[in-house]
Write a protein that holds these residues in place. Structure first.
Motif, mmCIF file in Angstrom:
data_model
loop_
_atom_site.group_PDB
_atom_site.id
_atom_site.type_symbol
_atom_site.label_atom_id
_atom_site.label_comp_id
_atom_site.label_asym_id
_atom_site.label_seq_id
_atom_site.Cartn_x
_atom_site.Cartn_y
_atom_site.Cartn_z
ATOM 1 N N ALA A 38 -26.150 10.904 -46.964
ATOM 2 C CA ALA A 38 -24.755 10.973 -46.537
ATOM 3 C C ALA A 38 -24.147 12.327 -46.887
ATOM 4 N N GLN A 39 -24.532 12.884 -48.025
ATOM 5 C CA GLN A 39 -24.015 14.201 -48.425
ATOM 6 C C GLN A 39 -24.531 15.296 -47.497
ATOM 7 N N ASP A 40 -25.800 15.206 -47.074
ATOM 8 C CA ASP A 40 -26.348 16.186 -46.135
ATOM 9 C C ASP A 40 -25.600 16.119 -44.805
ATOM 10 N N ILE A 41 -25.329 14.903 -44.341
ATOM 11 C CA ILE A 41 -24.620 14.719 -43.074
ATOM 12 C C ILE A 41 -23.208 15.261 -43.185
ATOM 13 N N ASP A 42 -22.534 14.973 -44.289
ATOM 14 C CA ASP A 42 -21.173 15.456 -44.494
ATOM 15 C C ASP A 42 -21.129 16.980 -44.486
ATOM 16 N N ARG A 43 -22.087 17.604 -45.143
ATOM 17 C CA ARG A 43 -22.156 19.064 -45.178
ATOM 18 C C ARG A 43 -22.418 19.622 -43.766
ATOM 19 N N ALA A 44 -23.322 19.000 -43.029
ATOM 20 C CA ALA A 44 -23.640 19.449 -41.670
ATOM 21 C C ALA A 44 -22.435 19.301 -40.745
ATOM 22 N N VAL A 45 -21.693 18.226 -40.903
ATOM 23 C CA VAL A 45 -20.484 18.028 -40.094
ATOM 24 C C VAL A 45 -19.466 19.119 -40.403
ATOM 25 N N GLY A 46 -19.269 19.408 -41.676
ATOM 26 C CA GLY A 46 -18.338 20.465 -42.063
ATOM 27 C C GLY A 46 -18.731 21.815 -41.487
ATOM 28 N N GLU A 47 -20.012 22.131 -41.529
ATOM 29 C CA GLU A 47 -20.495 23.397 -40.985
ATOM 30 C C GLU A 47 -20.290 23.457 -39.473
ATOM 31 N N ALA A 48 -20.583 22.344 -38.798
ATOM 32 C CA ALA A 48 -20.415 22.290 -37.344
ATOM 33 C C ALA A 48 -18.944 22.449 -36.964
ATOM 34 N N LEU A 49 -18.060 21.793 -37.698
ATOM 35 C CA LEU A 49 -16.630 21.913 -37.400
ATOM 36 C C LEU A 49 -16.124 23.324 -37.645
ATOM 37 N N GLU A 50 -16.642 23.993 -38.661
ATOM 38 C CA GLU A 50 -16.260 25.379 -38.915
ATOM 39 C C GLU A 50 -16.721 26.280 -37.764
ATOM 40 N N GLN A 51 -17.916 26.013 -37.241
ATOM 41 C CA GLN A 51 -18.452 26.829 -36.145
ATOM 42 C C GLN A 51 -17.593 26.727 -34.883
ATOM 43 N N VAL A 52 -17.038 25.547 -34.629
ATOM 44 C CA VAL A 52 -16.220 25.393 -33.414
ATOM 45 C C VAL A 52 -14.752 25.667 -33.694
ATOM 46 N N GLY A 53 -14.425 26.033 -34.930
ATOM 47 C CA GLY A 53 -13.072 26.400 -35.274
ATOM 48 C C GLY A 53 -12.135 25.223 -35.490
ATOM 49 N N ALA A 54 -12.693 24.050 -35.779
ATOM 50 C CA ALA A 54 -11.866 22.860 -35.996
ATOM 51 C C ALA A 54 -11.309 22.788 -37.400
ATOM 52 N N LEU A 55 -11.914 23.498 -38.331
ATOM 53 C CA LEU A 55 -11.446 23.501 -39.720
ATOM 54 C C LEU A 55 -11.181 24.931 -40.159
#
Length: 58
Positions: free
Chosen positions: A39-56
């Motif tokens: 779950a921690q790996d998924i959470d980190r990957a989601v955060g990275e993906a959102l940063e890439q698309v400028g959502a965070l």
């Protein structure tokens, strides 16, 4: 009452044709990429993906 998706009843080796613009297609990609992740790996990957698309904010 519990239900399951009908596609789960298919044999695992049967190829299911799903249009690339559909939600099931993208859901299947996510399931394939996250298989075996914690779950921690998924959470980190989601955060990275959102940063890439400028959502965070960075």
């Amino acid at each position: 009452m519990l239900t399951i998706p009908a596609r789960w009843l298919r044999p695992p080796d049967e190829q299911l044709e799903v249009h690339p613009d559909s939600e099931p297609f993208h859901r299947a990609l996510v399931c394939r990429e996250t298989d075996g992740m914690t779950a921690q790996d998924i959470d980190r990957a989601v955060g990275e993906a959102l940063e890439q698309v400028g959502a965070l904010p960075s």
